[in-house]
Design a protein around this motif. Sequence first.
Motif, short mmCIF file in Angstrom:
data_model
loop_
_atom_site.label_atom_id
_atom_site.label_comp_id
_atom_site.label_asym_id
_atom_site.label_seq_id
_atom_site.Cartn_x
_atom_site.Cartn_y
_atom_site.Cartn_z
N CYS A 150 0.86 -1.18 0.00
CA CYS A 150 0.00 0.00 0.00
C CYS A 150 0.90 1.23 0.00
O CYS A 150 1.76 1.37 0.87
CB CYS A 150 -0.89 0.02 1.24
SG CYS A 150 -1.78 1.58 1.38
N CYS A 207 -5.75 -2.06 -0.45
CA CYS A 207 -5.40 -2.03 0.97
C CYS A 207 -6.67 -2.17 1.81
O CYS A 207 -7.60 -1.40 1.66
CB CYS A 207 -4.71 -0.72 1.29
SG CYS A 207 -4.29 -0.56 3.02
N SER A 212 0.19 4.14 0.79
CA SER A 212 -0.11 5.03 1.90
C SER A 212 0.35 4.46 3.24
O SER A 212 1.09 5.10 3.98
CB SER A 212 -1.61 5.32 1.92
OG SER A 212 -1.95 5.98 3.11
N CYS A 213 -0.06 3.25 3.54
CA CYS A 213 0.26 2.65 4.84
C CYS A 213 1.65 2.01 4.85
O CYS A 213 2.17 1.70 5.90
CB CYS A 213 -0.75 1.57 5.21
SG CYS A 213 -2.45 2.03 4.98
N ASP A 252 -7.02 -1.46 4.73
CA ASP A 252 -7.04 -0.38 5.71
C ASP A 252 -7.56 0.92 5.13
O ASP A 252 -8.46 1.53 5.66
CB ASP A 252 -5.61 -0.18 6.21
CG ASP A 252 -5.56 -0.20 7.73
OD1 ASP A 252 -6.37 -0.95 8.31
OD2 ASP A 252 -4.75 0.53 8.28
N CYS A 253 -7.00 1.36 4.03
CA CYS A 253 -7.35 2.67 3.49
C CYS A 253 -7.99 2.58 2.11
O CYS A 253 -8.45 3.58 1.57
CB CYS A 253 -6.12 3.58 3.44
SG CYS A 253 -4.87 3.02 2.32
ZN LIG Z 1 -3.32 1.45 3.09
#
Ligand SMILES: [Zn+2]
Length: 114
Positions: free
Chosen positions: A4, A18, A6-7, A20-21
């Motif tokens: 990911c 992802c 971002s993460c 998560d996001c």
């Molecule tokens: Zn993420």
Amino acid sequence: MPFCPSCKYEYESNVNKCPDCGLELVADLPHIQEKIVQNIRFIPLPDLPGRVYADMVKITLDEMGIPCYIRSDGLMDTIGVTGTGLMNKGVRIFVPEDRVDECLSIQHQMMDHI
Ligand SMILES: [Zn+2]
């Protein structure tokens, strides 16, 4: 392995987004690629009980300028840790081999406070 962007988490190859996001995963993170090109070997710290803890440790390592990345569940066989059961669970932070002692003591200190 897909990451990911971002993460900065690494996921199994059958994951596209992802969890998560929701961002689309990318094939590799450029800065991780650079490290690999530089022949820095990343080795895992002992398992953490969850991503929250991994994030906390990673933030501290980031602040110290230690490159690291987090890998989620599974895929441990790629680094030869199979047949140990417990070793296949949880979340791990991979750190450069030459700074692993430093990172270990950071992780220990942080886990002591929980
Ligand atoms: Zn993420």
